[in-house]
Design a protein around this motif. Sequence first.
Motif, mmCIF file in Angstrom:
data_model
loop_
_atom_site.group_PDB
_atom_site.id
_atom_site.type_symbol
_atom_site.label_atom_id
_atom_site.label_comp_id
_atom_site.label_asym_id
_atom_site.label_seq_id
_atom_site.Cartn_x
_atom_site.Cartn_y
_atom_site.Cartn_z
ATOM 1 N N LYS A 47 0.713 -0.507 0.432
ATOM 2 C CA LYS A 47 -0.212 -0.107 -0.445
ATOM 3 C C LYS A 47 0.870 1.402 0.160
ATOM 4 C CE LYS A 47 -3.684 -1.781 2.705
ATOM 5 N NZ LYS A 47 -4.014 -2.359 4.018
ATOM 6 N N LEU A 48 0.443 1.932 -0.794
ATOM 7 C CA LEU A 48 1.253 3.413 -0.783
ATOM 8 C C LEU A 48 0.601 4.361 0.358
ATOM 9 C CD1 LEU A 48 1.445 4.482 -4.493
ATOM 10 C CD2 LEU A 48 3.244 3.766 -3.343
ATOM 11 N N ASP A 49 1.541 4.940 0.905
ATOM 12 C CA ASP A 49 1.272 5.776 2.190
ATOM 13 C C ASP A 49 1.408 7.259 1.849
ATOM 14 O OD1 ASP A 49 3.721 7.069 1.741
ATOM 15 O OD2 ASP A 49 4.470 5.633 3.839
ATOM 16 N N GLN A 50 0.982 7.692 2.713
ATOM 17 C CA GLN A 50 0.871 9.400 2.137
ATOM 18 C C GLN A 50 2.528 10.241 1.716
ATOM 19 O OE1 GLN A 50 0.683 8.231 5.480
ATOM 20 N NE2 GLN A 50 1.987 10.012 6.620
ATOM 21 N N ASP A 51 3.442 8.766 1.875
ATOM 22 C CA ASP A 51 4.849 9.885 1.543
ATOM 23 C C ASP A 51 5.217 9.496 0.029
ATOM 24 O OD1 ASP A 51 5.446 12.071 3.076
ATOM 25 O OD2 ASP A 51 6.002 10.511 4.712
ATOM 26 N N ASP A 52 4.200 8.323 -0.109
ATOM 27 C CA ASP A 52 4.149 7.504 -1.447
ATOM 28 C C ASP A 52 5.824 6.197 -1.781
ATOM 29 O OD1 ASP A 52 3.165 7.016 -3.879
ATOM 30 O OD2 ASP A 52 4.949 8.551 -5.132
ATOM 31 N N ASN A 53 5.422 6.531 -0.127
ATOM 32 C CA ASN A 53 6.204 4.689 0.110
ATOM 33 C C ASN A 53 5.421 3.855 0.301
ATOM 34 O OD1 ASN A 53 8.557 6.223 1.424
ATOM 35 N ND2 ASN A 53 7.419 7.139 2.920
ATOM 36 N N LEU A 54 5.979 2.709 -0.931
ATOM 37 C CA LEU A 54 5.075 1.408 -1.019
ATOM 38 C C LEU A 54 5.937 0.333 0.463
ATOM 39 C CD1 LEU A 54 3.623 -0.723 -2.620
ATOM 40 C CD2 LEU A 54 5.704 -1.091 -3.403
ATOM 41 N N GLU A 55 4.185 0.203 1.287
ATOM 42 C CA GLU A 55 5.022 -0.599 2.200
ATOM 43 C C GLU A 55 4.103 -1.821 2.496
ATOM 44 O OE1 GLU A 55 1.787 1.155 5.301
ATOM 45 O OE2 GLU A 55 3.270 2.343 5.278
ATOM 46 N N PHE A 56 4.821 -2.590 3.382
ATOM 47 C CA PHE A 56 4.273 -4.201 3.112
ATOM 48 C C PHE A 56 4.090 -3.874 5.299
ATOM 49 C CE2 PHE A 56 6.430 -4.096 -0.585
ATOM 50 C CZ PHE A 56 5.119 -4.765 -1.063
ATOM 51 N N VAL A 57 3.284 -5.007 5.384
ATOM 52 C CA VAL A 57 2.861 -4.751 6.894
ATOM 53 C C VAL A 57 2.423 -5.922 7.544
ATOM 54 C CG1 VAL A 57 1.904 -4.494 9.381
ATOM 55 C CG2 VAL A 57 2.288 -2.651 6.952
ATOM 56 N N GLY A 58 3.820 -7.133 7.859
ATOM 57 C CA GLY A 58 3.808 -8.352 8.159
ATOM 58 C C GLY A 58 3.808 -8.723 9.551
ATOM 59 N N GLN A 59 3.976 -10.273 10.212
ATOM 60 C CA GLN A 59 4.422 -10.383 11.126
ATOM 61 C C GLN A 59 5.168 -11.309 10.748
ATOM 62 O OE1 GLN A 59 2.434 -10.007 13.797
ATOM 63 N NE2 GLN A 59 2.915 -11.405 15.503
ATOM 64 N N GLY A 60 6.590 -11.035 11.938
ATOM 65 C CA GLY A 60 7.900 -11.333 12.048
ATOM 66 C C GLY A 60 7.411 -12.738 12.913
ATOM 67 N N LYS A 61 8.803 -12.902 12.340
ATOM 68 C CA LYS A 61 9.028 -14.440 12.473
ATOM 69 C C LYS A 61 9.404 -15.156 14.549
ATOM 70 C CE LYS A 61 9.804 -17.959 9.426
ATOM 71 N NZ LYS A 61 10.103 -18.189 8.322
#
Length: 174
Positions: A47-61
């Motif tokens: 998803k693009l955030d307000q600063d045009d960064n593409l972010e992925f949010v996941g659960q780390g090990k």
Amino acid sequence: MGWKKPRFILLTVFLSLVMIAFFRGHAFADGFVDSLVKFDGKLLKGKLDQDDNLEFVGQGKWEAPVRIRFSLFVRSNFELVPFIETETRGILGEYTVSFTVVPKTKRASYQNLRFKILSSAGNELVSSGVAAPNGSGWVIGIATDEKPFDIHVSYTTEKGRELTPVPSEGSDSS
């Protein structure tokens, strides 16, 4: 006088197309906005955030959320291989995140990448990292001693030494 109207219409259409391309430039510069990425085996859409960064949010090990953000300039100069992996107590460090990038341009190198890693409290974490050749790209591994919460990957034109290069098996070390 009759030639001015068709010329004006053509100019208007051309400028409209240029404006659309300009304002939608992040879509053209980005080869993986619409792609799914496997984050530790789970398919995620960026998803693009307000600063045009593409972010992925996941659960780390390590059983806590981790967000990885790629700046527009990273996405303009690199393709992301659609796999992001996390590891605990690995050879790089206590908490490790790895991903693979392939340059889109000849001037782009892993040395152009910069990393800002924050804890869940917002404190910047000290990290170490490596870059290992993988086909036409590099596997990037970033490790910290505390649980990372937010990793921001950015790009600069100046080459740096944030990542330690790992020679490929076929390369000559001399």
